[in-house]
Scaffold this active site. Structure first.
Site, short mmCIF file in Angstrom:
data_model
loop_
_atom_site.label_atom_id
_atom_site.label_comp_id
_atom_site.label_asym_id
_atom_site.label_seq_id
_atom_site.Cartn_x
_atom_site.Cartn_y
_atom_site.Cartn_z
N THR A 376 47.24 69.52 47.85
CA THR A 376 47.37 69.40 49.29
C THR A 376 46.07 69.97 49.86
OG1 THR A 376 49.74 69.58 49.02
CG2 THR A 376 48.89 70.38 51.10
N GLY A 468 48.90 73.82 47.09
CA GLY A 468 49.38 74.41 45.84
C GLY A 468 50.84 74.16 45.53
N1 GLY Z 1 53.63 68.09 48.52
C1 GLY Z 1 53.41 69.47 48.59
C2 GLY Z 1 54.34 70.15 49.56
O1 GLY Z 1 54.81 69.50 50.48
O2 GLY Z 1 54.60 71.30 49.42
#
Ligand code: GLY
Length: 575
Positions: A376, A468
């Protein structure tokens, strides 16, 4: 060290000039600035954000411009085809939270990633069109700009268009990220046409040009959200989705709306946290852990001591058991957020934590281990009047589902993988583990993203967040502890090695140098199972007033930024 264009290095030096050493340990000095600060995971995006602030734009304006720019220069996670969260604290004290995370298409169903025996089909929710949720980023950036920004859409999107149209020179850090997905790019011709150089990985010093993406950005610039969800871009997404076995249709795109929610808030010692509410589990889990840890004298125990780490690990174990079983999209499940962040509840958990013995995760609850993608990106921004934006957005895995609709240049997310694909096991609360996060049409998958802002005496003190996946939650927690309990400056707090425990699996990941050999021995003697670290987070943090909480300002500087050295492309910049 990453290779950087000369002018970029020069910019870093200029921005650092005002800073006298404020570091006590082996960290670089925080970047200091008087009027505004941007910390993002890609230096060109940071520079665009700083430029918007210099031109009189607000933190929200800068966030919109950085959001569009990262979609070009940080395509692994910056995006138009994904979603995210924005926490805003205005200079006058108002605060809000924007949820523009992906939603499951209307044709999505609870068992869509299971085979006839109920087993998860590997790869179906991570690569290819069926992995994609309905994207929210363009809607989110436009909503923020219209309601809270001051500059025109054209002005904020123009730097991103230029970077996509003219291209930008790739640093080694950019190339390293692209290279990690080479084999996946090769599976999808429309993606390979953009992110491979005649079929081969790009090299540092080469130029990445994204003309289709420039056209899509131009459409958004002219027509707003209709330039993305409708017209040629929307039609191309629907066509490619159908051809690729996906289920997103035009009605899904037409229906996408942003949710504006009250942030999740709690107090820790004399500080006040403003963070992400469900559908994120981040704010709830961070507050739950802080409430538990408030009952221990962490400062006296000392950073890195086995005893302090034991309490941190146990707080993580309990909070993750709760978030995994109980939290999900607030439109679909009754999140017990206030119960979980109640101080009485934290006291009961402290009673259950033995001071000299590791907990056993299966004794706390049975269920499905967290499994979010960890790739992310987060940026933190503060402007001259003191409005702060903390924004995390994502494609889920690096480069998302790795698919692009021909002619759009838009990488699509694989956020459907953040749902629990196989809910069912009963947990200790009688709830079916994972049920709160089961797939349903129009539902948003639970997230760990935790864009956070902290105040003291109602004044802005800190802006932080990180990518993360589930490690977001523990990285934000430890950075807060490093600042408040262990009195580090902002760069030291970001740099310090971290640990991560998430209830299941029943092991704790440890970054190199996080534990001395004797601390490791003590923890193992308590029954903790320790493993090497998972891939690193990339924190982006800004502290207000001084390099450390309660410290002294350096000259006229008000803002001190820290870019996480674990990332290869980021920059803290200010003016
Ligand atoms: N896809 C990572 C989150 O939404 O935490």
């Amino acid at each position: 060290m990453i290779a950087r264009p000369f002018w970029s290095l020069a910019a870093v030096c200029v921005w650092s000039l005002g800073t006298i050493s404020a570091a006590n340990a082996a960290s670089a000095r925080p970047v200091a600035a008087e009027k505004g600060m941007v910390v993002s995971a890609q230096h060109l995006a940071t520079e665009i954000g700083v430029d918007i602030l210099k031109r009189g734009g607000s933190a929200v304006d800068a966030a919109v411009a950085v959001g569009y720019a990262l979609a070009v220069v940080y395509p692994a996670a910056g995006n138009l085809g994904g979603g995210g969260f924005m926490t805003i604290l205005f200079a006058d004290g108002r605060k809000t939270f924007l949820d523009f995370r992906e939603r499951a298409p209307r044709a999505a169903s609870r068992d869509m990633y299971l085979d006839k025996d109920g087993n998860v089909i590997k790869g179906l929710s991570t690569i290819g069109w069926l992995a994609a949720g309905v994207p929210g980023t363009v809607s989110g950036l436009e909503y923020a700009r219209k309601k809270y920004g001051t500059m025109t859409r054209e002005a904020l999107i123009e730097p991103a268009i230029k970077l996509a149209e003219d291209g930008f020179i790739l640093d080694q850090g950019d190339v390293d990220m692209l290279e990690s997905a080479t084999e996946d790019f090769r599976r999808f011709p429309a993606t390979a046409a953009i992110f491979l150089n005649n079929g081969q990985p790009f090299l540092a010093g080469q130029r990445l040009v994204q003309r289709d993406l420039a056209d899509t950005l131009r459409s958004i610039g002219k027509q707003g959200v209709d330039g993305f969800y409708g017209g040629e871009t929307g039609a191309a997404i629907v066509k490619a989705s159908r051809a690729g076995g996906g289920i997103i249709d035009q009605e899904d795109l037409n229906r996408y709306t942003v949710r504006e929610l009250p942030p999740l808030e709690c107090d820790y010692r004399s500080y006040h946290l403003i963070s992400a509410p469900p559908p994120s589990s981040g704010g709830v889990a961070i507050c739950e852990m802080l409430n538990i840890l408030e009952g221990y004298s962490l400062r006296q125990l000392g950073w890195g001591s086995a005893q302090a780490l034991h309490y941190e690990i146990e707080a993580m174990r309990h909070a993750f058991a709760d978030r995994s079983g109980l939290l999900g999209d607030p439109d679909f499940t009754g999140n017990p957020s206030q119960k979980l962040i109640d101080r009485g509840y934290a006291a009961k958990i402290r009673d259950a934590i033995k001071p000299d013995k590791a907990g056993i995760s299966s004794d706390i609850a049975q269920g499905v281990a967290p499994h979010e993608g960890s790739n992310t990106t987060h940026f933190s921004i503060v402007d001259d009047v003191g409005t702060a934006v903390s924004m995390t957005y994502t494609l889920n895995d690096w480069f998302g589902a790795r698919v692009v609709a021909s002619g759009t240049g838009v990488l699509m997310n694989d956020e459907m993988d953040d749902f629990t694909p196989n809910p069912g096991a009963a947990n200790s609360y009688g709830a079916l583990s994972g049920e709160a996060n089961a797939i349903a049409p129009g539902k948003t998958p639970r997230s760990s993203m935790s864009p956070t802002i902290i105040t003291k005496d109602s004044k802005l003190a800190l802006v932080l967040g990180t990518p993360g996946g589930s490690k977001i939650i523990t990285a934000v927690l430890q950075t807060i502890l490093n600042l408040i309990d262990f009195e580090m400056n902002i760069q030291e707090a970001v740099d310090a090695p971290r640990i991560h425990q998430q209830w299941l699996p029943d092991t704790t990941n440890v970054e190199k140098y996080a534990l001395s050999p004797d601390s490791r021995k003590v923890l193992e003697g308590m029954g903790h199972r320790l493993e090497d670290s998972q891939p690193a987070n990339h924190l982006a943090a800004i502290i207000v007033g001084a390099p450390s909480l309660g410290g002294k300002a350096i000259g006229r500087n008000r803002y001190y930024g820290a870019n996480d050295p674990r990332g290869g492309t980021g920059l803290a910049g200010g003016y």
